[in-house]
Design an enzyme around this catalytic site. Structure first.
Site, PDB file in Angstrom:
ATOM      1  N   ARG A 225       0.851  -1.190   0.000  1.00  0.00           N
ATOM      2  CA  ARG A 225       0.000   0.000   0.000  1.00  0.00           C
ATOM      3  C   ARG A 225       0.890   1.243   0.000  1.00  0.00           C
ATOM      4  O   ARG A 225       1.994   1.241   0.579  1.00  0.00           O
ATOM      5  CB  ARG A 225      -0.902   0.043   1.235  1.00  0.00           C
ATOM      6  CG  ARG A 225      -2.134  -0.877   1.165  1.00  0.00           C
ATOM      7  CD  ARG A 225      -3.133  -0.460   0.082  1.00  0.00           C
ATOM      8  NE  ARG A 225      -4.351  -1.240   0.086  1.00  0.00           N
ATOM      9  CZ  ARG A 225      -4.643  -2.248  -0.732  1.00  0.00           C
ATOM     10  NH1 ARG A 225      -3.753  -2.646  -1.635  1.00  0.00           N
ATOM     11  NH2 ARG A 225      -5.804  -2.857  -0.678  1.00  0.00           N
ATOM     12  N   HIS A 273      -1.791  -0.232  -9.822  1.00  0.00           N
ATOM     13  CA  HIS A 273      -2.453  -1.124  -8.846  1.00  0.00           C
ATOM     14  C   HIS A 273      -2.980  -2.378  -9.552  1.00  0.00           C
ATOM     15  O   HIS A 273      -4.176  -2.676  -9.523  1.00  0.00           O
ATOM     16  CB  HIS A 273      -3.594  -0.389  -8.109  1.00  0.00           C
ATOM     17  CG  HIS A 273      -3.990  -1.067  -6.828  1.00  0.00           C
ATOM     18  ND1 HIS A 273      -4.329  -0.374  -5.695  1.00  0.00           N
ATOM     19  CD2 HIS A 273      -4.097  -2.380  -6.509  1.00  0.00           C
ATOM     20  CE1 HIS A 273      -4.634  -1.239  -4.724  1.00  0.00           C
ATOM     21  NE2 HIS A 273      -4.492  -2.458  -5.199  1.00  0.00           N
TER      22      HIS A 273
HETATM   23  P1  NDP Z   1      -1.943 -10.560   5.755  1.00  0.00           P
HETATM   24  O1  NDP Z   1      -2.837  -9.878   6.718  1.00  0.00           O
HETATM   25  O2  NDP Z   1      -2.086 -12.015   5.509  1.00  0.00           O
HETATM   26  O3  NDP Z   1      -0.418 -10.337   6.176  1.00  0.00           O
HETATM   27  C1  NDP Z   1       0.071  -9.140   6.659  1.00  0.00           C
HETATM   28  C2  NDP Z   1       1.496  -9.337   7.110  1.00  0.00           C
HETATM   29  O4  NDP Z   1       2.013  -8.064   7.548  1.00  0.00           O
HETATM   30  C3  NDP Z   1       1.597 -10.300   8.296  1.00  0.00           C
HETATM   31  O5  NDP Z   1       2.758 -11.088   8.184  1.00  0.00           O
HETATM   32  C4  NDP Z   1       1.741  -9.351   9.483  1.00  0.00           C
HETATM   33  O6  NDP Z   1       2.440  -9.867  10.577  1.00  0.00           O
HETATM   34  C5  NDP Z   1       2.539  -8.226   8.861  1.00  0.00           C
HETATM   35  N1  NDP Z   1       2.387  -7.003   9.645  1.00  0.00           N
HETATM   36  C6  NDP Z   1       1.261  -6.325   9.924  1.00  0.00           C
HETATM   37  N2  NDP Z   1       1.526  -5.269  10.711  1.00  0.00           N
HETATM   38  C7  NDP Z   1       2.859  -5.296  10.945  1.00  0.00           C
HETATM   39  C8  NDP Z   1       3.730  -4.493  11.699  1.00  0.00           C
HETATM   40  N3  NDP Z   1       3.303  -3.432  12.390  1.00  0.00           N
HETATM   41  N4  NDP Z   1       5.045  -4.817  11.715  1.00  0.00           N
HETATM   42  C9  NDP Z   1       5.492  -5.896  11.029  1.00  0.00           C
HETATM   43  N5  NDP Z   1       4.711  -6.708  10.300  1.00  0.00           N
HETATM   44  C10 NDP Z   1       3.412  -6.407  10.256  1.00  0.00           C
HETATM   45  O7  NDP Z   1      -2.089  -9.749   4.398  1.00  0.00           O
HETATM   46  P2  NDP Z   1      -1.867 -10.276   2.904  1.00  0.00           P
HETATM   47  O8  NDP Z   1      -0.561 -10.948   2.839  1.00  0.00           O
HETATM   48  O9  NDP Z   1      -3.073 -11.008   2.443  1.00  0.00           O
HETATM   49  O10 NDP Z   1      -1.833  -8.887   2.109  1.00  0.00           O
HETATM   50  C11 NDP Z   1      -0.872  -7.905   2.402  1.00  0.00           C
HETATM   51  C12 NDP Z   1      -1.271  -6.594   1.735  1.00  0.00           C
HETATM   52  O11 NDP Z   1      -1.073  -6.668   0.327  1.00  0.00           O
HETATM   53  C13 NDP Z   1      -2.750  -6.229   1.846  1.00  0.00           C
HETATM   54  O12 NDP Z   1      -3.045  -5.683   3.115  1.00  0.00           O
HETATM   55  C14 NDP Z   1      -2.900  -5.205   0.748  1.00  0.00           C
HETATM   56  O13 NDP Z   1      -2.585  -3.932   1.245  1.00  0.00           O
HETATM   57  C15 NDP Z   1      -1.823  -5.628  -0.269  1.00  0.00           C
HETATM   58  N6  NDP Z   1      -2.411  -6.111  -1.518  1.00  0.00           N
HETATM   59  C16 NDP Z   1      -2.103  -5.457  -2.681  1.00  0.00           C
HETATM   60  C17 NDP Z   1      -2.586  -5.905  -3.882  1.00  0.00           C
HETATM   61  C18 NDP Z   1      -2.198  -5.224  -5.145  1.00  0.00           C
HETATM   62  O14 NDP Z   1      -2.735  -5.546  -6.215  1.00  0.00           O
HETATM   63  N7  NDP Z   1      -1.263  -4.301  -5.131  1.00  0.00           N
HETATM   64  C19 NDP Z   1      -3.477  -7.058  -3.978  1.00  0.00           C
HETATM   65  C20 NDP Z   1      -3.761  -7.666  -2.700  1.00  0.00           C
HETATM   66  C21 NDP Z   1      -3.228  -7.201  -1.522  1.00  0.00           C
HETATM   67  P3  NDP Z   1       1.890 -11.143  11.393  1.00  0.00           P
HETATM   68  O15 NDP Z   1       2.085 -12.313  10.452  1.00  0.00           O
HETATM   69  O16 NDP Z   1       2.772 -11.191  12.568  1.00  0.00           O
HETATM   70  O17 NDP Z   1       0.446 -10.874  11.683  1.00  0.00           O
HETATM   71  C1  OXD Z   2      -6.638  -5.882  -2.532  1.00  0.00           C
HETATM   72  C2  OXD Z   2      -6.107  -5.140  -3.644  1.00  0.00           C
HETATM   73  O1  OXD Z   2      -6.495  -5.428  -1.404  1.00  0.00           O
HETATM   74  O2  OXD Z   2      -6.508  -5.418  -4.791  1.00  0.00           O
HETATM   75  O3  OXD Z   2      -7.226  -6.963  -2.746  1.00  0.00           O
HETATM   76  O4  OXD Z   2      -5.246  -4.270  -3.470  1.00  0.00           O
END
Ligand code: NDP
Ligand code: OXD
Length: 310
Positions: A225, A273
């Protein structure tokens, strides 16, 4: 009595999702009334996209859950009218898309593909491409997407370090967490991939201080993001050569404004995106599995922690 499922995304998404959702519901043996318009008081589940017109959940008195079509929940998690469980999207199709997108961009940097793709002269200068085992890649965020990306990078032979909020132990990946873990991870990050959610705790994860920790000439790939990066700090780091190049798929404001310096910066690749999209057929199965669980009293999958914001 059928289960009433409201589809609350942009109306144009209906054509993509209607048939896959109906097919998955039939396959699961659920008697569902799926529609774009159901009286709020009669809705049992809301299939939701945060950019839909529905922003006030107060009238949905009997609804059991909001089932998000997106992985990112930053635009709904803080909605004070939402008092029922919120599930984020974890979709194998979306995950595969992200893995492939990141693989492409990591290999572009690792192999220096631009040297040949953008060649303007007729210089025949052979070089030995590096091997993945000589390259350190850091994945910030080890969730559904970060873990799959990190495992793909390991399978290609890269030295992979991952960073998350909680402690983890994943075969083949050096797992770090906490503030010290971030500093340690970035100090080896020749390529950093950002797959963190947008929360108050992750804003400006890459800033003047943390960018300075990275090896000089490192590259950044951000499909997470926009707010994960302090844009001014990144622009300064690109101009000084501390960061050689950045590939950015997500931004604080989308679409990225036409006059934003990223568009014209020679060391920035902007993608609109598109890193990964929820795929209707596989996502429908995830949505329907959660409806089935809601009906049988089993716990919902992929619930968002409203306090943590993801
Ligand atoms: P998840 O919720 O499965 O994973 C998030 C990860 O971030 C976890 O490992 C979590 O740690 C870690 N995290 C959260 N907060 C912190 C912090 N303060 N410090 C360190 N680590 C942290 O999300 P996804 O993997 O499913 O997706 C990640 C992001 O990808 C989404 O939130 C979205 O913003 C983005 N995205 C973008 C897309 C695009 O097309 N560009 C498409 C889909 C998603 P922990 O494991 O310890 O909880
Ligand atoms: C999602 C994205 O969050 O598309 O799924 O970014």
């Amino acid at each position: 009595m059928p289960i009433n499922v409201l589809f609350a995304a942009k109306p144009e998404r209906w054509d993509t999702y209607e048939q896959p959702l109906r097919a998955a519901m039939t396959k699961a043996g659920l008697d569902v009334h799926l529609a774009l318009d159901i009286p709020a008081g009669e809705v049992d589940y809301i299939v939701y996209a945060p950019n839909s017109a529905l922003q006030d959940f107060t009238p949905f008195k009997r609804a059991k859950a909001v089932l998000n079509l997106w992985a990112g929940v930053e635009n709904v998690v803080g909605n004070e009218t939402l008092a029922i469980p919120l599930a984020r999207m974890v979709d194998p199709g979306l995950t595969n898309g992200m893995v492939e997108w990141v693989a492409g961009h990591v290999l572009r940097y690792h192999l220096g593909l631009d040297t040949d793709i953008l060649r303007a002269d007729a210089a025949w200068v052979p070089r030995t491409p590096p091997l993945a085992q000589e390259r350190s890649v850091v994945v910030l965020g080890l969730g559904a997407l970060g873990q799959s990306v990190a495992q793909m990078l390991v399978s290609l032979g890269f030295n992979v370090t991952g960073w998350s909020r909680s402690e983890k132990d994943i075969l083949g990946i050096r797992c770090l967490n906490g503030a010290n873990g971030l500093n340690e991870a970035l100090s080896h990050a020749e390529i950093a991939v950002l797959l963190l959610p947008d929360t108050p705790a992750t804003e400006n994860t890459l800033n003047n201080e943390t960018l300075a920790l990275m090896p000089k000439g490192a590259c950044i790939i951000n499909p997470g993001r926009g707010p994960l990066i302090d844009d001014d700090a990144l622009l300064n780091a690109l101009d000084s050569g501390q960061i050689a190049h950045a590939t950015l798929d997500v931004f604080r404001v989308e679409p990225l404004p036409k006059d934003h310096p990223y568009w014209s910066h020679s060391q920035v690749t902007v993608t609109p995106h598109i890193a990964a999209e929820t795929r209707a057929v596989t996502a429908a199965q995830v949505i329907v599995e959660n409806i089935r669980r809601g009906e049988t009293g089993e716990g919902f999958l992929h619930l968002v922690d409203r306090t943590l914001g993801y």
